[in-house]
Design an enzyme around this catalytic site. Structure first.
Site, PDB file in Angstrom:
ATOM      1  N   LYS A  30       0.847  -1.197   0.000  1.00 39.20           N
ATOM      2  CA  LYS A  30       0.000   0.000   0.000  1.00 39.20           C
ATOM      3  C   LYS A  30       0.880   1.245   0.000  1.00 39.20           C
ATOM      4  O   LYS A  30       1.897   1.292   0.709  1.00 39.20           O
ATOM      5  CB  LYS A  30      -0.883  -0.038   1.248  1.00 39.20           C
ATOM      6  CG  LYS A  30      -1.892   1.099   1.371  1.00 39.20           C
ATOM      7  CD  LYS A  30      -2.726   0.916   2.656  1.00 39.20           C
ATOM      8  CE  LYS A  30      -3.747   2.025   2.822  1.00 39.20           C
ATOM      9  NZ  LYS A  30      -4.526   1.877   4.075  1.00 39.20           N
ATOM     10  N   SER A  58      -9.334   2.052   3.155  1.00 38.51           N
ATOM     11  CA  SER A  58      -8.384   2.840   2.417  1.00 38.51           C
ATOM     12  C   SER A  58      -7.374   2.008   1.610  1.00 38.51           C
ATOM     13  O   SER A  58      -6.692   2.545   0.746  1.00 38.51           O
ATOM     14  CB  SER A  58      -7.618   3.723   3.392  1.00 38.51           C
ATOM     15  OG  SER A  58      -6.859   2.939   4.298  1.00 38.51           O
ATOM     16  N   SER A  69     -10.047  -0.473   7.135  1.00 31.35           N
ATOM     17  CA  SER A  69      -9.341  -0.291   5.855  1.00 31.35           C
ATOM     18  C   SER A  69      -8.668  -1.526   5.281  1.00 31.35           C
ATOM     19  O   SER A  69      -8.235  -1.511   4.139  1.00 31.35           O
ATOM     20  CB  SER A  69      -8.279   0.808   6.005  1.00 31.35           C
ATOM     21  OG  SER A  69      -8.883   2.077   6.044  1.00 31.35           O
TER      22      SER A  69
END
Lengths: 430, 430
Positions: free
Chosen positions: B76, B145, B169
């Protein structure tokens, strides 16, 4: 006449408000103090007089920015700064320039603080020492790992500095150098942008020379309203005198200072009783060593794999390699036992307002190679409870001896208020 | 014939050991998959085919490095990488190049993983979305996210990816995209080098498509010995079915999937009973919002003060400014109440091996502007307990619906073993 560098931050702030002192004058005075003393103390890894003066003039021209408006501070060199290189105490990062300020620095700047420079850290906040010397005697260690911060504040180069504590890295240098060190409740001040050592223990702490200043600095770095510490009397306080399982490692001088502190507090009306760590604290020191042993080499994976030749032999051979041998179950079990210690201590605090315990085994050891034993600091660090060391005494070598007070988890302001009441009672005026 | 990109990591590792697959062949197959699908899915913020192939060839030439030798993974883009820019989902950091790999990435590389690229994150792992689309229907959000990580693993671009969870997330994108998401016990995987959002909650998590793969990835990132998950039977398990206080926010389809899952587990011999959150959980959602409200704007102090114009209006006006209005006492009180919730849940777990609860309120919402409601994820995140979502079902819109299992604090491997036993029982084969 008092030079501005000698003022507490609280006094300087009052003079700013009264218009009798400018930020530039305070900063210039601190610069002069640093330049006069730095050859002997070597507290600073990076120091930029022109940048500090420019910040000071900008603050004098503008409105009051926050609770620590105009107060100079130093940041331990394992904390990222956008305007100054950050070396983490390692040659791997010589000249390394982070993109942004760590939140603790950014918040201090937003609250009006003046970043004076970066203070010397041991290698990755571990054992291998930096260049700093004890301001009271350059042949003695200042302690570590926040060596430069403790020395700089004690030597009145700056009113404030940041340190970090994984074992005893805030309290011990404060005790050895003779200033106040405050290790907050774990997690109170963000450790983002601070080079990770052991995530389960790393705690950002503060140095100052008065308890009112600690409270002021705390408000600035948290960006919360500053309120003076609540009045508190020693009389009626319930104090647990905790010699810990390490009492035999403390010197006769430290024994005397602590026994005398307990008696003095009792004479002032406190209810002082012995507190013995039991049950889950069996093998406590080894539990924490297991956790830091497991986590530290993993935090330094990039450095281990890319720059092993630039790590000290002490770090690489003794700590990193050994830590990688610890198996996960042993680590997990240590974490669980430390959680039980936290619960035990929380229960014990039902009977005490504060715990009294040594800050360090003795005065600062001679030599610069060994920063001292953190054994008396791990109780607060690994149980996540707030602690403060007060420079109350001087030992037979003429070096400071501190006493440490601990409070319950999350009760930091109450602990600071208690410490403010106890300090004049305990101070031996030496 | 199965293309290499379709293999689980566990199967690929077995073929490497047997000499029937090279790392280069697996990486090349994943690259082809990414190149075929990226226009539709947009999972990658940074992708470097040549660097990935170079890593693969180097691994094929050398000895086996660790448990995830040769397995491609994505990180990420709020996780620092030394060889790829890291943008934290914000234009402030466009082209930003960290000096080192975050420990979780460095450990994965040391364990033999192949870093394929950086996956799309929302702005600072908050709400403002990136470009990623749901691989099952590009008109729907992938969740956030960790949008790119969930989409990339579900779409078989890579077997592994890192996400982070502060609210929901990790679990929510996995549920929306249809793969397995694992949110470990808080603190298990170091968050150093991960852009801080809310230090009290931020947890690094893992994506994969099988539970054996999650266990393998976990061993790699922790640099611990990999052992296969212990055999476990659903029969005899004590399962707490927790609808939570947010049940009314869940769709009829989600209600059906969860009720059916509870019945299916009971038919398979599990003792399933209702678990109702009580006492300290009153106002739970607001407690966590207070904590993240207080901490998030402080973590982003540098960005707030230096680049306010580059923050989304949504972030700056709604979240950061509002969070700065929260006073310290309210924050401190919320932390204490959440600690009480953790204790309550630990006690409740004495009666359960795992908790069954929704992964999300519904299938992925239509549109890319809203990444969905994390309400069913905050129980695990804010109580620091491990959770895993299993892609068991498909809803009326043809999008995945997951079920979530939670375990007691620190019992991650046991939870993964339970999930492995439950998954084939729960899988609806759609």
């Amino acid at each position: 006449m008092t030079e501005p560098y000698e003022l507490s931050a609280t006094d300087a702030a009052a003079r700013f408000d009264a218009g009798s002192l400018t930020v530039e004058a305070l900063v210039a005075s601190c610069i002069a103090r640093i330049e006069a003393r730095e050859d002997a103390v070597r507290a600073w890894k990076h120091f930029d007089r022109d940048a500090a003066l420019a910040q000071a003039r900008a603050l004098d021209r503008g409105p009051k920015r926050g609770p620590i408006h105009g107060i100079p501070f130093g940041a331990k060199d394992i904390i990222d700064t956008a305007t100054m290189p950050t070396g983490y105490g390692s040659p791997i990062y010589e000249g390394h320039q982070p993109a942004i300020d760590a939140p603790c620095v950014a918040l201090s700047l937003q609250s009006g603080g003046v970043l004076m420079g970066k203070t010397v850290s041991t290698e990755f906040a571990s054992r291998h020492p930096g260049a700093t010397r004890n301001p009271h005697n350059p042949a003695h260690t200042p302690g570590g790992s926040s060596s430069g911060s403790g020395a700089a504040v004690a030597d009145k180069m700056v009113p404030f500095a940041f340190g970090t504590q994984t074992g005893g890295s805030v309290i011990r240098p404060a005790a050895f150098c003779g200033c106040i060190g405050y290790k907050p409740t774990y997690g109170l001040i963000s450790a983002a942008g601070v080079k990770e050592n052991t995530r389960s223990f790393d705690t950002v702490g503060l140095y100052a020379r008065t308890l009112d200043d600690i409270a002021l600095f705390r408000a600035g770095v948290l960006a919360v309203d500053h309120e003076p510490l609540a009045p508190c009397s020693v009389s009626g306080l319930r104090i647990g005198f905790c010699r810990t399982m390490f009492w035999d490692r403390a010197s006769e001088a430290t024994h005397k200072v602590l026994e005398s502190a307990a008696e003095t507090l009792a004479r002032a009306g406190a209810a002082v009783s012995d507190l013995t760590l039991e049950g889950p604290f069996d093998g406590y020191e080894d539990l924490g060593k297991t956790v830091t042993g497991f986590e530290f080499p993993r935090a330094l994976t990039f450095e281990r794999t890319h720059h092993p030749e630039k790590l000290s032999e002490e770090l690489f051979e003794k700590r990193l390699k050994a830590g990688l041998e610890i198996d996960f179950e042993t680590y997990q079990s240590a974490l669980e036992k430390l959680a039980a210690c936290r619960c035990w201590l929380a229960d014990a605090f039902a009977g005490y307002d504060a715990i009294l315990t040594p800050s360090a085994p003795d005065e600062a050891p001679e030599g610069l190679g060994y920063t001292g034993d953190p054994c008396f600091n791990i109780l607060a660090t690994w149980t996540y409870t707030p602690a403060v060391t007060l420079p109350t005494s001087t030992g037979p070598k003429g070096l400071p001896i501190g006493v440490q007070l601990m409070g319950p988890h999350g009760q930091d302001l109450r602990l600071l208020a208690i410490a403010k009441a106890a300090f004049p009672v305990l101070w031996e005026g030496v």
